[in-house]
Scaffold this motif. Structure first.
Motif, mmCIF file in Angstrom:
data_model
loop_
_atom_site.group_PDB
_atom_site.id
_atom_site.type_symbol
_atom_site.label_atom_id
_atom_site.label_comp_id
_atom_site.label_asym_id
_atom_site.label_seq_id
_atom_site.Cartn_x
_atom_site.Cartn_y
_atom_site.Cartn_z
ATOM 1 N N LEU A 97 36.326 4.599 23.326
ATOM 2 C CA LEU A 97 35.370 3.921 22.223
ATOM 3 C C LEU A 97 34.881 6.115 22.191
ATOM 4 N N LYS A 98 34.745 5.950 21.070
ATOM 5 C CA LYS A 98 34.344 7.002 20.638
ATOM 6 C C LYS A 98 32.609 7.529 19.993
ATOM 7 N N LEU A 99 32.018 8.371 20.105
ATOM 8 C CA LEU A 99 30.513 8.309 20.155
ATOM 9 C C LEU A 99 29.640 9.101 19.799
ATOM 10 N N ARG A 100 29.038 8.813 18.803
ATOM 11 C CA ARG A 100 28.043 10.066 18.533
ATOM 12 C C ARG A 100 26.973 9.895 18.831
ATOM 13 N N GLN A 101 26.004 11.042 18.988
ATOM 14 C CA GLN A 101 25.028 10.519 20.004
ATOM 15 C C GLN A 101 24.009 11.258 18.490
ATOM 16 N N VAL A 102 22.678 11.083 18.789
ATOM 17 C CA VAL A 102 21.546 11.083 17.856
ATOM 18 C C VAL A 102 20.620 11.660 18.003
ATOM 19 N N SER A 103 19.958 12.643 18.421
ATOM 20 C CA SER A 103 18.334 12.902 18.906
ATOM 21 C C SER A 103 17.966 12.816 17.798
ATOM 22 N N ALA A 104 16.905 11.719 17.694
ATOM 23 C CA ALA A 104 15.554 11.450 16.904
ATOM 24 C C ALA A 104 14.732 11.645 17.576
ATOM 25 N N GLY A 105 14.230 12.782 17.574
ATOM 26 C CA GLY A 105 13.167 13.632 17.870
ATOM 27 C C GLY A 105 12.970 13.192 19.367
ATOM 28 N N GLY A 106 14.260 13.536 20.153
ATOM 29 C CA GLY A 106 13.880 14.172 21.600
ATOM 30 C C GLY A 106 13.351 15.090 21.796
ATOM 31 N N CYS A 107 12.952 14.981 23.406
ATOM 32 C CA CYS A 107 12.872 16.070 23.992
ATOM 33 C C CYS A 107 13.451 17.187 24.584
ATOM 34 N N ASN A 108 15.294 16.581 24.559
ATOM 35 C CA ASN A 108 16.590 17.312 25.516
ATOM 36 C C ASN A 108 16.764 16.787 26.020
ATOM 37 N N ALA A 109 15.525 16.326 27.113
ATOM 38 C CA ALA A 109 16.168 15.727 28.125
ATOM 39 C C ALA A 109 17.563 14.793 28.391
ATOM 40 N N CYS A 110 17.481 13.746 27.687
ATOM 41 C CA CYS A 110 18.156 12.753 27.312
ATOM 42 C C CYS A 110 19.136 13.468 27.026
ATOM 43 N N GLU A 111 19.347 14.022 26.484
ATOM 44 C CA GLU A 111 20.838 15.022 25.364
ATOM 45 C C GLU A 111 21.790 15.900 26.354
ATOM 46 N N LEU A 112 20.334 16.269 27.686
ATOM 47 C CA LEU A 112 21.263 17.019 28.330
ATOM 48 C C LEU A 112 21.845 16.196 29.217
ATOM 49 N N ASP A 113 21.198 15.594 29.898
ATOM 50 C CA ASP A 113 22.238 14.749 30.750
ATOM 51 C C ASP A 113 22.918 13.689 30.277
ATOM 52 N N ILE A 114 23.064 13.597 28.803
ATOM 53 C CA ILE A 114 24.354 13.166 28.602
ATOM 54 C C ILE A 114 25.212 13.569 28.434
ATOM 55 N N ASN A 115 25.421 15.446 28.107
ATOM 56 C CA ASN A 115 25.950 16.253 27.437
ATOM 57 C C ASN A 115 26.607 16.409 29.033
ATOM 58 N N VAL A 116 25.957 16.393 30.111
ATOM 59 C CA VAL A 116 26.212 16.924 31.407
ATOM 60 C C VAL A 116 27.913 15.652 31.340
#
Length: 257
Positions: free
Chosen positions: A129-148
């Motif tokens: 499963l290949k995924l493309r992540q889009v931060s649609a105005g996020g504060c970067n908290a969810c983005e960091l927990d996805i990255n980890v």
């Protein structure tokens, strides 16, 4: 070289064995809330007043009693602290992902965890499963927990799940943030660029409901009206184990206990 080998042997295996064994989370982690509507008879509703996002309804239209919307919940635990009758408690359970938006609304029923994709899509994505992540105005908290999830502790790649740079190379979209007007077009174009069949995942309260920005003129109140969401991962931000658990359940590979 021999010193490096010795150091590596001393470090041991760092990747945790989930889903074969449940991870141990700290006591301060609140986890999934549970509610007891029967404890709320004739209560003035201090829990609802304490909730910063209106996730709690004192008189739910369907049940007539207390309800809690995990899709809007920030897991601040202010509601549990304000409740004089113990009608709301946080269980410490990180398994929060759901396949249906309605399943995130707690009315005292057993929680319905995420289900696998339909068989025709599951056959395509179960092992890769290949995924493309889009931060649609996020504060970067969810983005960091996805990255980890890409670190050796979680090692997302061992399940065949990877994040890619281009939607043309992706099987699915992972959206975070409340979808601001500036990012609405970007999210829509990313979704359109994904080849069919495709998967959509909403991670975090903002992506599910708008979170604390719900109702704002510059917010689309999440991504559900723009893309057909297959997996909802609530939280602010969701724990990495919660996100990983949701991905694995979507692929029919999750822990079932």
């Amino acid at each position: 070289m021999i010193q490096h080998i010795i150091a590596r042997l001393r470090q041991g295996h760092r990747t945790l064995p989930y889903p074969k064994r449940l991870p141990e989370l700290p006591d301060r982690y609140p986890g999934r809330p549970e509610i007891d509507p029967s404890a709320c008879t004739d209560c003035p509703g201090p829990c609802a007043l304490a909730c910063p996002t209106g996730a709690i309804t004192q008189r739910d239209p369907l049940s007539g009693g207390l309800s809690l919307d995990l899709g809007r919940c920030l897991f601040c635990t202010d509601c549990a602290a304000a409740c004089p009758r113990g009608a709301i408690r946080f269980t410490g359970d990180f398994r929060l992902a759901a396949s249906r938006r309605e399943a995130l609304i707690l009315r005292g029923q057993p929680f319905e965890t995420a289900l696998p994709l339909p068989p025709e899509r599951l056959a395509l994505f179960k092992r890769s499963l290949k995924l493309r992540q889009v931060s649609a105005g996020g504060c970067n908290a969810c983005e960091l927990d996805i990255n980890v999830l890409n670190t050796l502790v979680f090692d997302l790649g061992r399940f065949g799940i990877q994040f890619v740079a281009s939607p043309r190379h992706a099987d699915g979209l992972v959206a975070t943030g409340p979808v601001t007007q500036n990012m609405r077009l970007g999210l829509e174009k990313t979704w359109q660029a994904l080849p069919s069949p495709r998967v959509a995942v909403a991670v975090g309260a903002c992506a599910i409901s708008g979170g604390p920005y719900a109702g704002h003129a510059e917010s689309a109140d999440g991504c559900a009206e723009l893309v057909p969401v297959d997996l909802y991962v609530p939280g602010c931000s969701p724990h990495p184990w919660t996100i990983l658990d949701g991905f694995l359940r979507l692929l029919g590979r999750g822990e079932t206990g």
